[in-house]
Design a protein around this motif. Structure first.
Motif, PDB file in Angstrom:
ATOM      1  N   ILE A   1       0.835  -1.208   0.000  1.00  0.00           N
ATOM      2  CA  ILE A   1       0.000   0.000   0.000  1.00  0.00           C
ATOM      3  C   ILE A   1       0.865   1.251   0.000  1.00  0.00           C
ATOM      4  N   THR A   2       1.922   1.212   0.793  1.00  0.00           N
ATOM      5  CA  THR A   2       2.836   2.358   0.837  1.00  0.00           C
ATOM      6  C   THR A   2       3.425   2.646  -0.542  1.00  0.00           C
ATOM      7  N   LYS A   3       3.866   1.597  -1.193  1.00  0.00           N
ATOM      8  CA  LYS A   3       4.455   1.773  -2.517  1.00  0.00           C
ATOM      9  C   LYS A   3       3.409   2.313  -3.499  1.00  0.00           C
ATOM     10  N   TYR A   4       2.194   1.834  -3.354  1.00  0.00           N
ATOM     11  CA  TYR A   4       1.136   2.319  -4.238  1.00  0.00           C
ATOM     12  C   TYR A   4       0.929   3.820  -4.057  1.00  0.00           C
ATOM     13  N   TYR A   5       0.910   4.269  -2.811  1.00  0.00           N
ATOM     14  CA  TYR A   5       0.684   5.702  -2.571  1.00  0.00           C
ATOM     15  C   TYR A   5       1.818   6.559  -3.131  1.00  0.00           C
ATOM     16  N   ILE A   6       3.023   6.041  -3.071  1.00  0.00           N
ATOM     17  CA  ILE A   6       4.145   6.776  -3.666  1.00  0.00           C
ATOM     18  C   ILE A   6       3.928   6.908  -5.175  1.00  0.00           C
ATOM     19  N   ASP A   7       3.554   5.800  -5.802  1.00  0.00           N
ATOM     20  CA  ASP A   7       3.288   5.836  -7.244  1.00  0.00           C
ATOM     21  C   ASP A   7       2.133   6.781  -7.565  1.00  0.00           C
ATOM     22  N   LEU A   8       1.109   6.745  -6.711  1.00  0.00           N
ATOM     23  CA  LEU A   8      -0.079   7.562  -6.965  1.00  0.00           C
ATOM     24  C   LEU A   8       0.265   9.048  -6.898  1.00  0.00           C
ATOM     25  N   LEU A   9       1.066   9.397  -5.915  1.00  0.00           N
ATOM     26  CA  LEU A   9       1.493  10.798  -5.784  1.00  0.00           C
ATOM     27  C   LEU A   9       2.231  11.248  -7.037  1.00  0.00           C
ATOM     28  N   ALA A  10       3.149  10.426  -7.475  1.00  0.00           N
ATOM     29  CA  ALA A  10       3.940  10.756  -8.672  1.00  0.00           C
ATOM     30  C   ALA A  10       3.024  10.871  -9.892  1.00  0.00           C
ATOM     31  N   PHE A  11       2.028   9.999  -9.951  1.00  0.00           N
ATOM     32  CA  PHE A  11       1.107   9.972 -11.080  1.00  0.00           C
ATOM     33  C   PHE A  11       0.233  11.223 -11.114  1.00  0.00           C
ATOM     34  N   LYS A  12      -0.206  11.655  -9.931  1.00  0.00           N
ATOM     35  CA  LYS A  12      -1.135  12.792  -9.872  1.00  0.00           C
ATOM     36  C   LYS A  12      -0.432  14.132 -10.050  1.00  0.00           C
ATOM     37  N   LYS A  13       0.875  14.116  -9.893  1.00  0.00           N
ATOM     38  CA  LYS A  13       1.625  15.372 -10.006  1.00  0.00           C
ATOM     39  C   LYS A  13       1.515  15.957 -11.411  1.00  0.00           C
TER      40      LYS A  13
ATOM     41  N   ILE B   1      -3.340   4.181 -17.266  1.00  0.00           N
ATOM     42  CA  ILE B   1      -2.408   3.112 -17.637  1.00  0.00           C
ATOM     43  C   ILE B   1      -0.999   3.383 -17.125  1.00  0.00           C
ATOM     44  N   LYS B   2      -0.649   4.653 -17.001  1.00  0.00           N
ATOM     45  CA  LYS B   2       0.711   4.934 -16.518  1.00  0.00           C
ATOM     46  C   LYS B   2       0.876   4.531 -15.058  1.00  0.00           C
ATOM     47  N   LEU B   3      -0.166   4.757 -14.280  1.00  0.00           N
ATOM     48  CA  LEU B   3      -0.119   4.337 -12.878  1.00  0.00           C
ATOM     49  C   LEU B   3      -0.138   2.814 -12.775  1.00  0.00           C
ATOM     50  N   ILE B   4      -1.029   2.225 -13.543  1.00  0.00           N
ATOM     51  CA  ILE B   4      -1.248   0.792 -13.427  1.00  0.00           C
ATOM     52  C   ILE B   4      -0.097   0.007 -14.034  1.00  0.00           C
ATOM     53  N   LEU B   5       0.275   0.360 -15.253  1.00  0.00           N
ATOM     54  CA  LEU B   5       1.341  -0.404 -15.907  1.00  0.00           C
ATOM     55  C   LEU B   5       2.660  -0.218 -15.177  1.00  0.00           C
ATOM     56  N   HIS B   6       2.857   0.974 -14.690  1.00  0.00           N
ATOM     57  CA  HIS B   6       4.051   1.217 -13.900  1.00  0.00           C
ATOM     58  C   HIS B   6       4.150   0.166 -12.795  1.00  0.00           C
ATOM     59  N   ARG B   7       2.983  -0.124 -12.200  1.00  0.00           N
ATOM     60  CA  ARG B   7       2.981  -1.066 -11.094  1.00  0.00           C
ATOM     61  C   ARG B   7       3.043  -2.503 -11.594  1.00  0.00           C
ATOM     62  N   VAL B   8       2.278  -2.756 -12.654  1.00  0.00           N
ATOM     63  CA  VAL B   8       2.221  -4.121 -13.158  1.00  0.00           C
ATOM     64  C   VAL B   8       3.564  -4.525 -13.750  1.00  0.00           C
ATOM     65  N   LEU B   9       4.160  -3.609 -14.449  1.00  0.00           N
ATOM     66  CA  LEU B   9       5.337  -3.965 -15.235  1.00  0.00           C
ATOM     67  C   LEU B   9       6.592  -3.276 -14.734  1.00  0.00           C
ATOM     68  N   GLU B  10       6.500  -2.798 -13.492  1.00  0.00           N
ATOM     69  CA  GLU B  10       7.672  -2.261 -12.823  1.00  0.00           C
ATOM     70  C   GLU B  10       8.006  -0.840 -13.243  1.00  0.00           C
ATOM     71  N   ASN B  11       8.328  -0.652 -14.468  1.00  0.00           N
ATOM     72  CA  ASN B  11       8.814   0.662 -14.847  1.00  0.00           C
ATOM     73  C   ASN B  11       8.428   0.881 -16.284  1.00  0.00           C
ATOM     74  N   ILE B  12       7.642   1.886 -16.491  1.00  0.00           N
ATOM     75  CA  ILE B  12       7.083   2.014 -17.834  1.00  0.00           C
ATOM     76  C   ILE B  12       8.160   2.275 -18.878  1.00  0.00           C
ATOM     77  N   SER B  13       9.241   2.908 -18.492  1.00  0.00           N
ATOM     78  CA  SER B  13      10.206   3.197 -19.546  1.00  0.00           C
ATOM     79  C   SER B  13      10.983   1.997 -20.071  1.00  0.00           C
ATOM     80  N   PRO B  14      11.665   1.218 -19.217  1.00  0.00           N
ATOM     81  CA  PRO B  14      12.419   0.133 -19.861  1.00  0.00           C
ATOM     82  C   PRO B  14      11.568  -1.042 -20.320  1.00  0.00           C
ATOM     83  N   SER B  15      10.400  -1.244 -19.704  1.00  0.00           N
ATOM     84  CA  SER B  15       9.715  -2.492 -20.006  1.00  0.00           C
ATOM     85  C   SER B  15       8.544  -2.330 -20.960  1.00  0.00           C
TER      86      SER B  15
END
Lengths: 480, 480
Positions: free
Chosen positions: A468-480, B413-427
């Motif tokens: 969940i923590t990692k998700y929130y970090i990603d979410l913050l970056a995404f919403k920026k 998709i950027k939020l989700i794929l980032h999580r699903v596939l680790e890092n949207i840029s290399p993968s």
């Protein structure tokens, strides 16, 4: 980098319970219910939260067939789901959702015993969601159970791919009406429900950030796991509890066979085991005993430890007692004093009915008993061809024994998952325990819980917190 | 760390072609065929390998319904697949398999033009596999096209989830009979077939190590992409080719409207555009012109560049020519000299028939033309409700416009794929080009290919090579 994903719970002993009733005529087909064969311990839970408080029940208008556009597939049925929003932090803070996936039983039983969500909702400020599996409880298509179970034409829609699509629909629907699009979802299930949770994470990674799959035998398909894997662990469990108990059980089968083949032998066995009705064949007795041993081992919960109870009966018989009388003493110790045993009136539960179809269509779990010298059971191999024939006799259609591995994978899982999920160690977390029993970790926490169980649950909560923590970090970056 | 996965090909211009025939009565529903609207350039390919050499055709006994155990779902049909094993390194060396996923057309057309696999098989020592999509070509259930297309009851099995399950079955079957269990599989598709390839990688990560999805509009569903995305790019493409051409087209719609609303106006338009039959309404002409512009832009292939050809006709008319005569000159330049235009005899292709069902059931791609001041088209918004009504009129069942995003995802998709596939840029590698046209990268390489196209294909090959290399490293570690 770790991708949050499954937490497999390979409890060391057992993960299957046998259907004691109809299946004997077919095969001893395992059930995968998280709830044990014996009554739940009435001891009060250690947390103040009552799992049955604050529950609200809803029904979702569910599509019967997600993968077909035939007019019949557009039929809908009312699918039950239950919510506890008392601890939820709300949509504005994207507070998480813990979603429990119902398995092969009405949801009511799970609501009463699956305490993991309630026990941890406060910590996570989580919304709790329980969803009932199609064809069980109140989530029956075709208007009635009788109609739904009429034949393969109405049962055909009853399978795991449809079930996890149901779960996706309900989670997406709920997030939408709650405006909780950015709330992370962790899915949780035990046994067959745990398989569904891990398969859901695989197939719907855009819906769930992680899955807690408790005692989920996702690798007991096709030829991945040796077919005697299950019973060899039952044996191990009994032997570790008591060598003499193990020896007694091991010797009992030939003894039963010998007595049964004498003139009047079945009457003797009927008398020894106080059967409710005269035995027609010794197989009835053998199946009954197998089921008791498997069930005791599978649900070998503290503080009672049913394996110790069975062995206490067997080992506690006075010196010189014959083998079968000892075995019967084990039965009585486990089952308690009853007016009769073995072949009393059978109640065919919803689980028995439903799981029989599921194993005869999709969930072909090849469990057999091999012919090795250590096993305490008499050999009873799983023969796919005769299993298929039995299913055709029952339902008119054959099972598809390879479909689960085609759709979900399973072969070479270390190679594949490593690739799919980056790194098997940080992202596919196996929380193992030396002790343990079937789905124990997701049941309510109790005062009497042993230290290892408390620690195991803590570990699971810690992992979910990381997701969940990692998700929130990603979410913050995404919403920026 | 990079997880090998999709390579999205977001070709900068267009990825859709319009069905010119029946759909006008419904909507201008886009087709997603990799093969262009005009004839394939007869120019010889640059490589010596002929794409049609060394092909062997097989048929697989395919399950009609993978997700249902109704007896009807057990019906099978013969699904065509084609193999070229000339370049394959063999099972012993776990040499790779390049699998092309057929889209909404018979496989024959693809075999002739999809050169990417043949052009690169030597480098990879790869087995080439082409699989035909169910309900197209020779892969028709129910014994005949007529039966298969009778109504929603027979068409219901015709959808993407069933199609990718077909592909999984065939790939697994083929690997098994070739003893090539450890051969890595890369799946390749263009347009709708590219969506299938990327969705396959998502749903069957245990079967494919990566997907090359050329021009696959996986985000053109629900509300993810603005509905005028498609036509605004057509506009951009024409405007970049020629400002005056763009201005002429932009003005032409009101001119058509004006002429049509005069007494005898339709006769005038019919004469100006040399229509095969007298126009019944100006919409016939408008749809025809829209289709020409969209098709020219979508398949704006070198060396001819159809957009330049259309604009060459329009701009090349003598000074003082009226707008509609200019437009017609563009039509003639693009279509060539024909005895008549616009509403000649329509041949309803397999693609038209099949794609009409697919868009009216599952593949609801909301493409409309907005009312903005830049667009060179006249407004024609996509209205979901009336689209649904048209589909019900046609097939008796409504589409499920949200199913694609439920099953495959797509939102955020950027939020989700980032999580699903680790890092949207290399993968998740997007190989973009400033130039480009629909699925151009997976067609045969030619002597005349411009430098950017050669470089783009090189980049794709490099990425696939990385996936395969990484797989072999994992395989070595696994086998140790």
């Amino acid at each position: 980098m770790n991708s949050p994903t499954f937490s497999f719970q390979w409890l060391p002993f057992l993960f299957l319970i046998f259907s004691t009733s109809v299946s004997a005529t077919l095969y001893n087909i395992p059930r995968l219910n998280p709830i044990g064969g014996i009554l739940d311990d009435p001891e009060t839970a250690s947390t103040s939260a009552n799992v049955l408080d604050n529950l609200e029940t809803f029904y979702f208008d569910q599509t019967l067939d997600h993968f077909n556009y035939r007019p019949e597939g557009y039929t809908t049925f009312q699918q039950r789901y239950v919510i506890n929003s008392k601890y939820w932090g709300g949509a504005n803070s994207s507070a998480p959702i813990l979603a429990y996936f119902g398995a092969e039983a009405p949801l009511d039983g799970d609501l009463a015993v699956i305490g993991f969500l309630t026990d941890n909702a406060v910590k996570f400020k989580a919304l709790i969601l329980y969803i009932e599996h199609r064809y069980y409880g109140k989530s029956i298509p075709f208007g009635s159970r009788e109609e739904a179970f009429r034949n393969a034409s109405t049962l055909g829609y009853f399978n795991s791919a449809q079930a996890i699509a149901d779960y996706a629909e309900i989670i997406i629907h709920l997030k939408k009406i709650l405006h909780a699009e950015y709330s992370p979802v962790v899915v949780i299930g035990g046994s067959y429900g745990g398989m569904l949770a891990s398969w859901f994470r695989l197939k719907y990674p855009h819906v769930a950030i992680g899955a807690l799959a408790s005692s989920a035998p996702i690798l007991y398909f096709d030829d991945i796991t040796p077919q005697d894997g299950y019973y060899s662990i039952v044996t191990k469990n009994f032997r570790e509890a008591s060598e003499s108990c193990y020896q007694t059980i091991k010797k009992s089968w030939s003894e039963i066979h010998e007595v049964a083949s004498k003139p009047g032998g079945l009457s003797i066995l009927s008398k020894t085991f106080k059967t409710c009705n005269p035995l027609n064949k010794s197989l009835e007795l053998k199946d009954y005993l197998e089921t008791i041993y498997a069930s005791a081992a599978q649900y070998n919960d503290p503080p009672r430890y049913p394996v110790n109870i069975v062995c206490g009966g067997i080992d506690g018989a006075p010196f010189g007692t014959d083998i079968l009388t000892k075995i019967f003493a084990g039965v009585v110790a486990y089952r308690g004093n009853q007016s009769c045993y073995v072949n009393g009136p059978k109640n065919i539960s919803e689980t028995t009915m439903g799981w029989r179809w599921q194993t005869c269509s999709e969930m072909v779990i090849p469990i057999g008993i091999g012919n090795d010298s250590i096993s305490m059971f008499s050999p009873n191999p799983f023969v796919l061809r005769s299993f298929i024939e039995s299913c055709i006799r029952l339902y008119g259609v054959p099972p598809r024994p390879h479909w689960v591995t085609t759709y979900y994978g399973g072969h070479d899982i270390k190679l594949i998952l490593h690739r799919v999920l980056e790194n098997i160690s940080p992202s596919v977390v196996a929380v193992q325990t030396v002790n343990g029993s079937h789905c124990l970790d997701i049941l309510r926490a109790k005062q009497s819980d042993p230290e290892w169980l408390v620690m195991q649950r803590k570990e699971e909560v810690k992992i979910i917190k990381q997701w969940i923590t990692k998700y929130y970090i990603d979410l913050l970056a995404f919403k920026k």
